[in-house]
Design an enzyme around this catalytic site. Structure first.
Site, PDB file in Angstrom:
ATOM      1  N   ASP A  82       5.897 -19.627  49.221  1.00  0.00           N
ATOM      2  CA  ASP A  82       6.988 -19.107  49.404  1.00  0.00           C
ATOM      3  C   ASP A  82       6.870 -17.608  49.785  1.00  0.00           C
ATOM      4  OD1 ASP A  82       9.800 -18.897  49.950  1.00  0.00           O
ATOM      5  OD2 ASP A  82      10.403 -18.992  48.019  1.00  0.00           O
ATOM      6  N   GLU A 134      10.014 -15.871  59.102  1.00  0.00           N
ATOM      7  CA  GLU A 134      11.714 -15.168  58.943  1.00  0.00           C
ATOM      8  C   GLU A 134      12.124 -14.271  59.677  1.00  0.00           C
ATOM      9  OE1 GLU A 134      12.816 -14.461  54.665  1.00  0.00           O
ATOM     10  OE2 GLU A 134      13.819 -12.951  55.264  1.00  0.00           O
ATOM     11  N   HIS A 180      19.310 -14.394  48.050  1.00  0.00           N
ATOM     12  CA  HIS A 180      18.510 -14.886  46.838  1.00  0.00           C
ATOM     13  C   HIS A 180      19.112 -14.391  45.522  1.00  0.00           C
ATOM     14  CE1 HIS A 180      15.277 -14.494  49.991  1.00  0.00           C
ATOM     15  NE2 HIS A 180      15.095 -15.792  49.753  1.00  0.00           N
ATOM     16  N   GLY A 210      19.703 -20.812  48.193  1.00  0.00           N
ATOM     17  CA  GLY A 210      20.910 -21.943  48.094  1.00  0.00           C
ATOM     18  C   GLY A 210      21.337 -21.947  46.901  1.00  0.00           C
ATOM     19  N   THR A 233      16.515 -20.537  41.962  1.00  0.00           N
ATOM     20  CA  THR A 233      17.265 -19.997  40.877  1.00  0.00           C
ATOM     21  C   THR A 233      17.666 -21.061  39.913  1.00  0.00           C
ATOM     22  OG1 THR A 233      17.730 -17.842  42.265  1.00  0.00           O
ATOM     23  CG2 THR A 233      19.042 -18.180  39.883  1.00  0.00           C
TER      24      THR A 233
END
Ligand SMILES: [Zn+2]
Length: 282
Positions: A82, A134, A180, A210, A233
């Site tokens: 990631d 991205e 985030h 998300g 998270t």
């Protein structure tokens, strides 16, 4: 084969309009918990590792314990890197056994981002590894990368067009207003922008940030084309709070296996809820 790249998993999701959860795992326990949740629901899963986590273990040490989990799974599992901002580190993870990587050049100029992402795509494709890219910047803190609100605009459709055409990435994360970490204040998602980009994008779209979105937001974004949803998270909270709860309830037990089993269940619960929701299971 259960250890696959991300493309294998996301193509079906895009075609059938559901999303696959990509969970940021931090160790063996969280990875195992996530895969067990996916197996029980008979759904594919993406295990994500942040650069910080990979560096904490070392590339080969981490892959040595992750790979057997993926290879022995009863469902398809991809292991994805990631938010890597470092071209050399990204290549090292491709060599180290990751089946998918995200190269994050969103802080660079469009041309530099295209150049670096294309270099990663060429390197990855030759090794049957898939690449996520991205554009625009997803605000908040991910790992040690801090992106301040207002620093960068949402992804611009014209830039997205060029970026997608030039790089040939396998999955695309355009910034549309998600963040985030834990959301502070109102969440402003540009659904029209997301839909527009999905209409011309040759590859599936990814939703970052998300944790904290409402069910309605998720449903809308999945209906508009989100095929991969990143959850980081919520996993960290489940893991840490699981330990807190256990040690509070049993302060004198000092039994690591029982502590681990309890914590693993808490992580599994969170992963299960998300997979059910993203896969639109009842
Ligand atoms: Zn992200």
């Amino acid at each position: 084969m259960s250890y696959v790249n991300m493309k294998t998993i996301l193509e079906d999701a895009r075609k059938n309009r559901y999303a696959v959860g990509a969970f940021n795992i931090v160790n063996y326990l969280t990875a195992k918990a996530a895969v067990e949740a996916a197996e029980e629901l008979e759904q594919p899963i993406i295990l994500q590792t942040s650069v910080k986590t990979v560096k904490a273990f070392g590339i080969s040490e981490m892959m040595n314990y992750l790979k057997p989990i993926a290879e022995n799974a009863r469902v398809n599992v991809a292991i994805h890197l990631d938010h890597s901002t470092d071209v050399d580190f990204t290549k090292a993870c491709i060599d180290g056994g990751w089946s998918s990587v995200m190269y994050d050049g969103s802080q660079l100029s469009l041309m530099e981002n295209i150049k670096n992402t294309s270099e990663i795509v060429a390197y990855a494709q030759a090794r049957n590894v898939t690449v996520e890219g991205e554009l625009g910047a997803i605000v908040g803190v991910e790992d040690d990368i801090v992106v301040l609100e207002g620093n960068h605009a949402h992804a611009n459709p014209e830039d997205c067009h060029l970026y997608l055409k030039e790089t040939g990435i396998d999955a695309f994360a355009p910034a549309v207003g998600t963040a985030h970490g834990v959301y502070k204040g109102a969440i402003n998602i540009d659904y029209n922008l997301f839909e527009t980009i999905n209409q011309f994008s040759p590859c599936p779209l990814v939703l970052h940030g998300g944790t904290g979105l409402t069910d309605e937001m998720f449903h809308r974004l999945i209906a508009l084309g989100a095929s991969k949803v990143n959850i980081s998270t919520a996993i960290k909270i489940a893991y840490c709070q699981g330990m807190v709860d256990y040690t509070r309830n049993y302060p004198d037990q000092n039994d690591p296996l029982k502590l681990d089993a309890f914590t693993k269940e808490q992580v599994k619960k969170v992963v299960t809820e998300h997979i059910r929701f993203f896969a639109l299971l009842d």
